[in-house]
Design an enzyme around this catalytic site. Structure first.
Site, PDB file in Angstrom:
ATOM      1  N   ASP A  45       2.149  -6.775  -3.800  1.00 54.15           N
ATOM      2  CA  ASP A  45       2.571  -5.459  -3.330  1.00 54.15           C
ATOM      3  C   ASP A  45       1.681  -5.014  -2.169  1.00 54.15           C
ATOM      4  O   ASP A  45       0.485  -4.800  -2.343  1.00 54.15           O
ATOM      5  CB  ASP A  45       2.453  -4.448  -4.477  1.00 54.15           C
ATOM      6  CG  ASP A  45       2.965  -3.066  -4.091  1.00 54.15           C
ATOM      7  OD1 ASP A  45       4.184  -2.839  -4.230  1.00 54.15           O
ATOM      8  OD2 ASP A  45       2.161  -2.229  -3.627  1.00 54.15           O
ATOM      9  N   TYR A  50      -1.158   0.064   4.371  1.00 57.36           N
ATOM     10  CA  TYR A  50      -2.375  -0.574   3.850  1.00 57.36           C
ATOM     11  C   TYR A  50      -3.044  -1.403   4.956  1.00 57.36           C
ATOM     12  O   TYR A  50      -4.136  -1.920   4.748  1.00 57.36           O
ATOM     13  CB  TYR A  50      -2.083  -1.497   2.651  1.00 57.36           C
ATOM     14  CG  TYR A  50      -1.461  -0.838   1.454  1.00 57.36           C
ATOM     15  CD1 TYR A  50      -1.354   0.549   1.349  1.00 57.36           C
ATOM     16  CD2 TYR A  50      -0.955  -1.599   0.402  1.00 57.36           C
ATOM     17  CE1 TYR A  50      -0.761   1.144   0.247  1.00 57.36           C
ATOM     18  CE2 TYR A  50      -0.368  -1.004  -0.704  1.00 57.36           C
ATOM     19  CZ  TYR A  50      -0.267   0.364  -0.768  1.00 57.36           C
ATOM     20  OH  TYR A  50       0.322   0.942  -1.872  1.00 57.36           O
ATOM     21  N   LYS A  75       6.287  -1.651   2.306  1.00 61.08           N
ATOM     22  CA  LYS A  75       6.801  -0.273   2.315  1.00 61.08           C
ATOM     23  C   LYS A  75       6.815   0.293   3.715  1.00 61.08           C
ATOM     24  O   LYS A  75       5.905   0.015   4.511  1.00 61.08           O
ATOM     25  CB  LYS A  75       5.923   0.621   1.418  1.00 61.08           C
ATOM     26  CG  LYS A  75       5.568  -0.010   0.081  1.00 61.08           C
ATOM     27  CD  LYS A  75       4.802   0.917  -0.827  1.00 61.08           C
ATOM     28  CE  LYS A  75       4.302   0.161  -2.055  1.00 61.08           C
ATOM     29  NZ  LYS A  75       2.990  -0.498  -1.875  1.00 61.08           N
ATOM     30  N   HIS A 108       7.935   4.580   1.330  1.00 55.40           N
ATOM     31  CA  HIS A 108       6.630   4.737   0.671  1.00 55.40           C
ATOM     32  C   HIS A 108       6.397   6.153   0.155  1.00 55.40           C
ATOM     33  O   HIS A 108       5.855   6.349  -0.932  1.00 55.40           O
ATOM     34  CB  HIS A 108       5.538   4.344   1.677  1.00 55.40           C
ATOM     35  CG  HIS A 108       4.209   4.055   1.079  1.00 55.40           C
ATOM     36  ND1 HIS A 108       3.291   3.250   1.692  1.00 55.40           N
ATOM     37  CD2 HIS A 108       3.620   4.460  -0.078  1.00 55.40           C
ATOM     38  CE1 HIS A 108       2.195   3.167   0.939  1.00 55.40           C
ATOM     39  NE2 HIS A 108       2.371   3.900  -0.135  1.00 55.40           N
TER      40      HIS A 108
HETATM   41  P1  NDP Z   1      -5.341   0.449 -10.132  1.00 51.27           P
HETATM   42  O1  NDP Z   1      -4.955   1.291 -11.281  1.00 51.27           O
HETATM   43  O2  NDP Z   1      -4.763  -0.902  -9.987  1.00 51.27           O
HETATM   44  O3  NDP Z   1      -6.926   0.366 -10.196  1.00 51.27           O
HETATM   45  C1  NDP Z   1      -7.674  -0.366  -9.280  1.00 51.27           C
HETATM   46  C2  NDP Z   1      -9.144  -0.081  -9.601  1.00 51.27           C
HETATM   47  O4  NDP Z   1      -9.443  -0.527 -10.921  1.00 51.27           O
HETATM   48  C3  NDP Z   1     -10.091  -0.768  -8.674  1.00 51.27           C
HETATM   49  O5  NDP Z   1     -11.214   0.082  -8.489  1.00 51.27           O
HETATM   50  C4  NDP Z   1     -10.496  -2.019  -9.449  1.00 51.27           C
HETATM   51  O6  NDP Z   1     -11.800  -2.438  -9.078  1.00 51.27           O
HETATM   52  C5  NDP Z   1     -10.470  -1.518 -10.881  1.00 51.27           C
HETATM   53  N1  NDP Z   1     -10.092  -2.574 -11.830  1.00 51.27           N
HETATM   54  C6  NDP Z   1      -9.153  -3.538 -11.682  1.00 51.27           C
HETATM   55  N2  NDP Z   1      -9.061  -4.300 -12.771  1.00 51.27           N
HETATM   56  C7  NDP Z   1      -9.963  -3.808 -13.649  1.00 51.27           C
HETATM   57  C8  NDP Z   1     -10.340  -4.185 -14.960  1.00 51.27           C
HETATM   58  N3  NDP Z   1      -9.773  -5.221 -15.563  1.00 51.27           N
HETATM   59  N4  NDP Z   1     -11.305  -3.449 -15.584  1.00 51.27           N
HETATM   60  C9  NDP Z   1     -11.900  -2.415 -14.954  1.00 51.27           C
HETATM   61  N5  NDP Z   1     -11.567  -2.007 -13.703  1.00 51.27           N
HETATM   62  C10 NDP Z   1     -10.621  -2.703 -13.053  1.00 51.27           C
HETATM   63  O7  NDP Z   1      -5.115   1.345  -8.810  1.00 51.27           O
HETATM   64  P2  NDP Z   1      -4.390   1.161  -7.401  1.00 51.27           P
HETATM   65  O8  NDP Z   1      -4.443   2.471  -6.742  1.00 51.27           O
HETATM   66  O9  NDP Z   1      -4.930   0.030  -6.646  1.00 51.27           O
HETATM   67  O10 NDP Z   1      -2.864   0.868  -7.791  1.00 51.27           O
HETATM   68  C11 NDP Z   1      -2.363  -0.439  -7.914  1.00 51.27           C
HETATM   69  C12 NDP Z   1      -1.453  -0.804  -6.758  1.00 51.27           C
HETATM   70  O11 NDP Z   1      -0.336   0.081  -6.693  1.00 51.27           O
HETATM   71  C13 NDP Z   1      -2.107  -0.648  -5.386  1.00 51.27           C
HETATM   72  O12 NDP Z   1      -3.054  -1.645  -5.097  1.00 51.27           O
HETATM   73  C14 NDP Z   1      -0.906  -0.626  -4.497  1.00 51.27           C
HETATM   74  O13 NDP Z   1      -0.389  -1.933  -4.312  1.00 51.27           O
HETATM   75  C15 NDP Z   1       0.034   0.270  -5.329  1.00 51.27           C
HETATM   76  N6  NDP Z   1      -0.107   1.700  -4.980  1.00 51.27           N
HETATM   77  C16 NDP Z   1       1.001   2.359  -4.501  1.00 51.27           C
HETATM   78  C17 NDP Z   1       0.964   3.681  -4.164  1.00 51.27           C
HETATM   79  C18 NDP Z   1       2.188   4.334  -3.648  1.00 51.27           C
HETATM   80  O14 NDP Z   1       2.095   5.461  -3.145  1.00 51.27           O
HETATM   81  N7  NDP Z   1       3.339   3.716  -3.742  1.00 51.27           N
HETATM   82  C19 NDP Z   1      -0.252   4.489  -4.331  1.00 51.27           C
HETATM   83  C20 NDP Z   1      -1.365   3.746  -4.875  1.00 51.27           C
HETATM   84  C21 NDP Z   1      -1.266   2.411  -5.195  1.00 51.27           C
HETATM   85  P3  NDP Z   1     -12.105  -3.967  -8.575  1.00 51.27           P
HETATM   86  O15 NDP Z   1     -11.271  -4.208  -7.365  1.00 51.27           O
HETATM   87  O16 NDP Z   1     -13.561  -3.929  -8.284  1.00 51.27           O
HETATM   88  O17 NDP Z   1     -11.749  -4.867  -9.731  1.00 51.27           O
END
Ligand code: NDP
Length: 284
Positions: A45, A50, A75, A108
């Site tokens: 995604d 991004y 998006k 988006h």
């Molecule tokens: P997430 O809920 O996926 O959380 C990501 C965070 O959690 C990072 O800080 C990561 O740190 C940490 N993390 C990941 N795996 C673990 C784990 N197993 N245990 C503890 N911490 C963990 O948030 P996102 O905002 O990234 O959402 C996911 C995806 O959704 C985005 O990447 C994007 O593709 C999409 N998105 C879409 C939006 C929209 O408006 N349509 C808005 C926001 C996101 P680390 O990297 O250090 O592991």
């Protein structure tokens, strides 16, 4: 490997996708996507806003995995809304990705000329440039303004969704058109209140799974698509390791009961569209 969900247009989508928001385009996105593909993810995604579509495309190509085995979502950003601009935005994403089609392309954010942009996506789908089209960040209020006038029902609405914010109202409305939820922020964007929740931790202990795995498993068992992001190789792998156990109905109910009904982001709040355009400029 991941389970697959069938969208309302017949296209199949892997239930777990790899999120790439906030992974910089300095080689980090390339590295993370290669890790993800090695770990078994077959759904990535990304988004115009991004700024990392190019690295996603390079990682997919260099992986050697046939393009048709990987599901790619991108998006359209708000600066490309309106019919004419959206046609340009689709081409821009294809060019950045270096691909001749995308599997899913979303509006988006629901601001500006949403109706015109949607029409352009419908055309791009007919032309074979996009297999499925969808929306994102649509609340009940926003959904009711736009979707009843669309000629094509979206296949997904990508919204903030996790056990603390389960989006029950919009899910009910979407269910009527068999529109799937894609969970962004499926791990609460790393929110400790969620990841350290005692109910979730205790359930995980029973299965030898960590809290993130229980959360992602819950989302998939709720028939939602989930998009965990991680830039850490170990977490990239563990977040996909959720297909060797199943939550029992009483455990699903315990997690369903954690819903606060309050996502952290409110797309209905005044000024959100303006804020987003000024913070994520796309100038070409
Ligand atoms: P997430 O809920 O996926 O959380 C990501 C965070 O959690 C990072 O800080 C990561 O740190 C940490 N993390 C990941 N795996 C673990 C784990 N197993 N245990 C503890 N911490 C963990 O948030 P996102 O905002 O990234 O959402 C996911 C995806 O959704 C985005 O990447 C994007 O593709 C999409 N998105 C879409 C939006 C929209 O408006 N349509 C808005 C926001 C996101 P680390 O990297 O250090 O592991």
């Amino acid at each position: 490997m991941t389970d697959t969900i069938t969208l309302n247009d017949g296209v199949k989508i892997p239930a777990v996708g790899f999120g790439t928001f906030l992974i910089p385009a300095d080689g980090s996105t390339y590295k993370a996507v290669r890790e993800a593909l090695d770990a078994g993810y077959r759904h990535i995604d990304t988004a115009t806003a991004y700024y990392n579509e190019e690295e996603v495309g390079n990682a997919v190509r260099d992986s050697g995995i046939p393009r048709e085995e990987i599901f790619i979502t991108s998006k359209l950003w708000v600066s490309h809304f309106g019919y004419e601009r959206a046609l340009i935005g689709v081409e821009r994403s294809l060019k950045k990705l270096g691909m001749d089609y995308m599997d899913l392309y979303l509006l988006h954010q629901p601001y500006g000329d949403v109706a015109g942009a949607w029409q352009a996506l419908e055309e791009a789908k007919k032309a074979g440039k996009i297999r499925s089209i969808g929306v994102s960040n649509m609340t009940v209020k926003i959904w009711n303004v736009y979707v009843p006038h669309f000629a094509t029902m979206p296949s997904v609405n990508q919204i903030e969704c996790n056990p603390l914010a389960q989006q029950k109202e919009i899910r009910k409305i979407m269910g009527a058109g068999n529109v799937k939820v894609e969970c962004w922020g499926p791990l609460g964007q790393g929110n400790r209140t969620l990841l350290e929740n005692e109910t979730i931790r205790a359930i995980g202990e029973k299965y030898g799974k960590n809290s993130a795995q229980v959360i992602l498993r819950f989302e998939v068992q709720e028939d939602m698509i989930t998009l965990p992001k991680s830039a850490n190789p170990e977490r990239i792998r563990s977040n996909l390791d959720i297909f060797d156990f199943a939550l029992a109905e009483d455990e699903m109910n315990q997690i369903r009961a954690l819903d606060t009904g309050k996502p952290s982001h409110d797309p209905d709040a005044p000024g959100v569209g303006e804020y987003l355009i000024s913070h994520y400029p796309i100038n070409d």
